[in-house]
Design an enzyme around this catalytic site. Structure first.
Site, PDB file in Angstrom:
ATOM      1  N   ARG A 122     -47.011   6.650  -9.768  1.00  0.00           N
ATOM      2  CA  ARG A 122     -47.075   5.287  -9.422  1.00  0.00           C
ATOM      3  C   ARG A 122     -45.524   4.768  -9.078  1.00  0.00           C
ATOM      4  NH1 ARG A 122     -43.781   3.783 -12.826  1.00  0.00           N
ATOM      5  NH2 ARG A 122     -44.023   1.637 -11.923  1.00  0.00           N
ATOM      6  N   GLY A 123     -45.712   3.491  -8.767  1.00  0.00           N
ATOM      7  CA  GLY A 123     -44.363   2.764  -8.057  1.00  0.00           C
ATOM      8  C   GLY A 123     -44.409   3.035  -6.688  1.00  0.00           C
ATOM      9  N   ALA A 124     -44.039   1.972  -5.819  1.00  0.00           N
ATOM     10  CA  ALA A 124     -44.210   1.999  -4.517  1.00  0.00           C
ATOM     11  C   ALA A 124     -43.429   3.147  -3.902  1.00  0.00           C
ATOM     12  CB  ALA A 124     -43.808   0.580  -3.714  1.00  0.00           C
ATOM     13  N   ARG A 178     -54.575   3.341  -2.673  1.00  0.00           N
ATOM     14  CA  ARG A 178     -53.867   2.097  -3.119  1.00  0.00           C
ATOM     15  C   ARG A 178     -53.265   1.274  -2.084  1.00  0.00           C
ATOM     16  NH1 ARG A 178     -50.171   2.193  -8.307  1.00  0.00           N
ATOM     17  NH2 ARG A 178     -51.458   0.094  -8.661  1.00  0.00           N
ATOM     18  N   GLN A 205     -46.655  -0.399 -18.185  1.00  0.00           N
ATOM     19  CA  GLN A 205     -45.473   0.629 -17.446  1.00  0.00           C
ATOM     20  C   GLN A 205     -44.075   0.058 -18.079  1.00  0.00           C
ATOM     21  OE1 GLN A 205     -47.974  -1.340 -15.807  1.00  0.00           O
ATOM     22  NE2 GLN A 205     -48.502   0.000 -14.041  1.00  0.00           N
ATOM     23  N   ASP A 263     -43.574  -4.051  -4.179  1.00  0.00           N
ATOM     24  CA  ASP A 263     -44.664  -3.302  -3.589  1.00  0.00           C
ATOM     25  C   ASP A 263     -44.858  -3.451  -2.140  1.00  0.00           C
ATOM     26  OD1 ASP A 263     -45.403  -3.282  -6.527  1.00  0.00           O
ATOM     27  OD2 ASP A 263     -46.377  -1.393  -5.687  1.00  0.00           O
ATOM     28  N   ASN A 321     -45.863  -7.907  -6.014  1.00  0.00           N
ATOM     29  CA  ASN A 321     -45.170  -6.808  -7.352  1.00  0.00           C
ATOM     30  C   ASN A 321     -46.268  -6.958  -8.463  1.00  0.00           C
ATOM     31  OD1 ASN A 321     -43.152  -4.914  -8.080  1.00  0.00           O
ATOM     32  ND2 ASN A 321     -42.632  -6.779  -9.426  1.00  0.00           N
ATOM     33  N   LYS A 322     -46.086  -6.265  -9.284  1.00  0.00           N
ATOM     34  CA  LYS A 322     -46.760  -5.838 -10.577  1.00  0.00           C
ATOM     35  C   LYS A 322     -47.173  -7.460 -11.018  1.00  0.00           C
ATOM     36  CE  LYS A 322     -48.013  -3.192 -11.964  1.00  0.00           C
ATOM     37  NZ  LYS A 322     -49.386  -2.990 -11.501  1.00  0.00           N
TER      38      LYS A 322
HETATM   39  O1  MRU Z   1     -49.236  -0.459 -10.269  1.00  0.00           O
HETATM   40  P1  MRU Z   1     -47.578   0.258 -10.450  1.00  0.00           P
HETATM   41  O2  MRU Z   1     -47.433   0.700 -11.613  1.00  0.00           O
HETATM   42  O3  MRU Z   1     -47.752   1.389  -9.197  1.00  0.00           O
HETATM   43  O4  MRU Z   1     -46.930  -1.045  -9.741  1.00  0.00           O
HETATM   44  C1  MRU Z   1     -45.647  -0.602  -9.647  1.00  0.00           C
HETATM   45  C2  MRU Z   1     -44.656  -2.077  -9.425  1.00  0.00           C
HETATM   46  O5  MRU Z   1     -45.307  -3.135  -9.277  1.00  0.00           O
HETATM   47  C3  MRU Z   1     -43.036  -1.768  -9.261  1.00  0.00           C
HETATM   48  O6  MRU Z   1     -42.730  -2.849  -9.620  1.00  0.00           O
HETATM   49  C4  MRU Z   1     -43.134  -1.493  -7.789  1.00  0.00           C
HETATM   50  O7  MRU Z   1     -43.804  -0.545  -7.340  1.00  0.00           O
HETATM   51  C5  MRU Z   1     -41.837  -1.097  -7.447  1.00  0.00           C
HETATM   52  S1  MRU Z   1     -41.089   0.384  -8.253  1.00  0.00           S
HETATM   53  C6  MRU Z   1     -39.763   0.748  -7.590  1.00  0.00           C
END
Ligand code: MRU
Length: 374
Positions: free
Chosen positions: A59-61, A102, A209, A250, A260-261
């Protein structure tokens, strides 16, 4: 050694804890199991890759972009095509299967498209040539992200001067990217410079997270981190405990609106109320000039069970309905600046983003400070 074998040998890395890596195949740290178990998994089918991305094992963009890019090579190994044209068709089909898993982070679809166009355009006499071009492009995406995170760290550390009490959200570190991270890269850079950052990490409900991943990552690195429940952020700012909020992204629209999250937007509102600078850190690969503003961003909605329970343990009435958007959109006007590998982007963001992305039209005729500091 043929071309594909040479690219595969060069691609393999032996980095210790990395969310995603290529080691004669795609290997991830299964983030669903952290922090209690550090387990690496080898993904050998396109279904494996799709499942790992969907369930947030990876996970993470930036990390899902890299995993998706390598996922094309996984698919070509799973069903080896007989000739170059079949390989190109197979790549298009893998791209379609993975890109939709996603929708919010632009990195996934963009990385897949990059690998597909590099492989389709490559002069290739055989399926192995096409596969080599695909893997080489995935490695480039990974390398570029690694370099970008280091530059983000440097640029952010320079921006912060003596402000070192940072509130962050979700996980934006080594697990979430191909390198040091985005917001956490800034924190790693501060630490490397001996500036002893003090981090308040939000839990980041519902999948934690922040609690499971950021707290673990920063402790591993010996960084001063304290965990807070998401709803303590306002109290922390009111108590003067926060010099800056820094978090990741994201998808950043052309006007600076940022997905973002979930919870990011309310942190931005709180930061504005308390006069705390609110920085979004991210590589330019997460900026999407094709998305004009936040209203055009598709926000992924996830299963209600993530809100009503955790790891199979019911925490709410089994019958209650829940709304579970995985992300929210923060309007550009609440963002102080973006920390990118090309420098600090300041308002007006439509102009500074276009210039950073190489948009000649926006740069032409710009007056005064456009806010792209390099
Ligand atoms: O649902 P996730 O855990 O993939 O969400 C991730 C985020 O929102 C992060 O803040 C974003 O991807 C930046 S990670 C460098």
């Amino acid at each position: 050694m043929n071309t594909l074998a040479a690219v595969e040998a060069a691609a393999s890395t032996t980095t210790a804890v990395a969310g995603v890596r290529w080691d004669d195949g795609l290997v991830i740290v299964d983030q669903r199991r952290l922090p209690t178990d550090v387990i690496e998994r080898r993904l050998t089918t396109v279904d494996d890759v799709a499942d790992a991305i969907r369930t947030l094992a990876v996970r993470g963009a930036p990390a899902i972009g890299i995993a998706g890019a390598y996922g094309i090579s996984v698919g070509l190994r799973e069903s080896p095509p007989g000739d170059a044209d079949t390989a190109r068709d197979e790549i298009r089909s893998i791209e379609q299967r993975l890109a939709v898993v996603r929708p919010t982070a632009v990195n996934l679809a963009a990385s897949l498209a990059r690998v597909r166009s590099a492989a389709v355009a490559a002069p290739a006499a055989s399926a192995a040539d096409v596969a080599a071009a695909a893997l080489a492009e995935a490695v480039r995406i990974h390398d570029e992200d690694r370099q970008a995170t280091l530059a983000i760290g440097r640029n952010g550390a320079a921006l912060l001067a003596d402000r070192h009490r940072i509130l962050t959200h979700c996980n934006t570190g080594r697990l979430a990217t191909g390198g040091d991270g985005t917001a956490l890269a800034v924190i790693y850079a501060l630490e490397a410079q001996g500036r002893r950052p003090q981090v308040l990490a939000t839990e980041s409900r519902p999948l934690l997270q922040g609690a499971r991943l950021t707290a673990w990552e920063l402790e591993q690195a010996g960084i001063d981190v304290r965990l807070i429940v998401d709803s303590a952020a306002g109290a922390a700012m009111a108590a003067g405990l926060v010099d800056a909020v820094i978090l990741g992204c994201d998808r950043v629209a052309a006007n600076g609106d940022t997905a973002n999250k979930i919870g990011t937007y309310q942190l931005a509102v709180l930061a504005r109320h308390h006069g705390v600078p609110f920085y979004v850190a991210g590589p330019l690969s997460t900026f999407d000039p094709a998305t004009p503003n936040g209203a055009a961003i598709v926000v992924e909605e996830r299963d209600a069970s993530e809100v009503t329970g955790f790891r199979g343990q019911q925490t709410a009435p089994a019958t209650v309905r829940a709304w579970n958007p995985a992300f929210d959109v923060t309007p550009a006007e609440l963002i102080t600046a973006f920390i990118t590998e090309r420098g600090i982007l300041e308002p007006p963001f439509d102009r500074s983003i276009a210039e950073a992305l190489g948009g000649a039209a926006a740069a032409a005729g710009a007056q005064g400070r456009v806010g792209v500091a390099r």
